[in-house]
Scaffold this motif. Structure first.
Motif, PDB file in Angstrom:
ATOM      1  N   ASP A 280      -0.242  -1.375  19.705  1.00  0.00           N
ATOM      2  CA  ASP A 280      -1.082  -1.941  18.617  1.00  0.00           C
ATOM      3  C   ASP A 280      -0.154  -1.461  17.558  1.00  0.00           C
ATOM      4  O   ASP A 280       0.581  -1.497  17.128  1.00  0.00           O
ATOM      5  CB  ASP A 280      -2.069  -0.807  18.522  1.00  0.00           C
ATOM      6  N   TRP A 281      -0.384  -3.162  16.529  1.00  0.00           N
ATOM      7  CA  TRP A 281       0.365  -3.261  15.078  1.00  0.00           C
ATOM      8  C   TRP A 281       0.656  -2.807  14.558  1.00  0.00           C
ATOM      9  O   TRP A 281       0.613  -2.999  13.759  1.00  0.00           O
ATOM     10  CB  TRP A 281       0.884  -4.218  15.381  1.00  0.00           C
ATOM     11  N   THR A 282      -0.634  -1.393  13.761  1.00  0.00           N
ATOM     12  CA  THR A 282      -1.321  -1.404  12.552  1.00  0.00           C
ATOM     13  C   THR A 282      -0.664  -0.771  11.897  1.00  0.00           C
ATOM     14  O   THR A 282      -0.613  -1.064  11.013  1.00  0.00           O
ATOM     15  CB  THR A 282      -2.841  -0.724  13.246  1.00  0.00           C
ATOM     16  N   LYS A 283      -0.296   0.131  12.856  1.00  0.00           N
ATOM     17  CA  LYS A 283       1.003   1.410  12.167  1.00  0.00           C
ATOM     18  C   LYS A 283       1.820   0.622  11.491  1.00  0.00           C
ATOM     19  O   LYS A 283       2.487   0.661  10.392  1.00  0.00           O
ATOM     20  CB  LYS A 283       1.736   2.294  13.107  1.00  0.00           C
ATOM     21  N   ASP A 284       2.563  -0.519  11.988  1.00  0.00           N
ATOM     22  CA  ASP A 284       3.100  -1.397  11.408  1.00  0.00           C
ATOM     23  C   ASP A 284       3.415  -2.569  10.599  1.00  0.00           C
ATOM     24  O   ASP A 284       4.051  -2.649   9.911  1.00  0.00           O
ATOM     25  CB  ASP A 284       4.330  -2.626  12.758  1.00  0.00           C
TER      26      ASP A 284
END
Length: 311
Positions: A280-284
């Protein structure tokens, strides 16, 4: 005191909230161990460092086997001290009361299970400090399947150990002498390997660079973060080879939104990224938009270094 006390192990690992092994050690899932085997130490190191776990890595060790594929497993810890008669009597009586019939090192090996790694502080004793040799290493391989040992002390029978498959042992030195003049003062208690500390159930990561101990409660976060770093590096290396970006831009933080969107498109379509589609790339994305991350803040913490653009 007791050796290998379940209540003590639970008490000293309070941040672990998952399942536990029968002896009380945190049971980090095997799926996490399998994912860690594909990562480098620099990739797995970051989360501990960001969370101020500053004493988890020791580099001054040799290994019996090539560590291209890292040694990964759950720590079974042991701490030894130089012998003295009163302490020897007390510890041996306690061990006997708990069912020990052989020497300490045999007791440790007899209780191993799959994916265990012995982590033993032999107070840097090499002559007559040879914790394992050919026979016990064979038993370690048989019981742990992919495990081994980390010994802050000596080993013997190197040629025999190197002929054993499915094992790696990290150690300080080699001597032909048998193990003598020592006493075990802790079994599945906190133990020290050089400059690093290890708790029972920590995940041992042993590689060519050294050994890193991953706190059990951080293990899943560590492997998620390591895989994100790994994938971003694959993208960055490819773009540098293509001449799209230079190394300085790839290493910079934050990436531009244009570059991050380029990465996300590459991630969705490139064959090399397929094994990592669960990430999951949401935080990045949020960190890229904000221009700040925990890693970046930790990097500049307490430093007087300046960016070229700020001078």
């Amino acid at each position: 005191m007791q050796f290998n006390c379940r209540e003590d192990i639970i008490q000293m690992t309070p941040l672990w909230k998952g399942e536990r092994l029968p002896d009380g050690r945190p049971h980090v899932p095997t799926s996490v161990l399998d994912r860690l085997r594909r990562m480098t130490v620099e990739e797995v190191w970051n989360v501990g460092w960001v969370n101020n776990y500053n004493y988890q890595f020791e580099r001054d060790l040799r290994s019996t086997h090539d560590a291209t594929v890292p040694l990964i497993g759950r720590a079974v810890t042991a701490t030894f001290a130089p012998i003295r008669e009163d302490l020897e009597l007390a510890m041996k009586r306690q061990a006997k009361a708990q069912g020990m019939t052989n020497d300490y090192n045999q007791w440790l090996v007899d209780n191993l299970i799959e994916d265990d790694v012995i982590v033993a502080d032999m107070f840097d004793k090499i002559k007559e400090g040879t914790l394992v040799g050919g026979n016990l290493s064979t038993a370690i391989s048989n019981k742990t399947k992919r495990g081994g040992a980390v010994v802050w002390g000596g080993i013997r029978d190197l040629a025999q150990i190197q002929g054993i498959e499915g094992i790696n042992i990290f150690y300080r030195g080699i001597d032909p002498t048998p193990l003598r003049e020592y006493v075990m003062i802790g079994y599945n208690t906190p133990t020290r390997i050089g400059h690093a500390i290890c708790l029972p159930g920590d995940i041992v990561y042993g590689c060519k660079s050294g050994v890193y101990f991953i706190p059990a409660h951080l293990a899943e976060e560590v492997v998620d973060d390591a895989e994100r770093v790994h994938v971003k590096d694959m993208f960055g290396f490819q773009r540098v080879r293509e001449g799209r970006y230079n190394a300085a831009i790839v290493d910079s933080f934050p990436w531009s939104m244009e570059m991050f969107e380029d990465f996300l498109e590459w991630f969705k379509t490139d064959e090399k990224a397929k094994p990592y589609q669960h990430l999951d790339w949401t935080k990045d994305l949020e960190e890229t938009k904000a221009g700040v991350s925990r890693t970046h803040l930790r990097y500049i913490q307490g430093s007087v270094m300046k960016s070229v653009k700020d001078v």
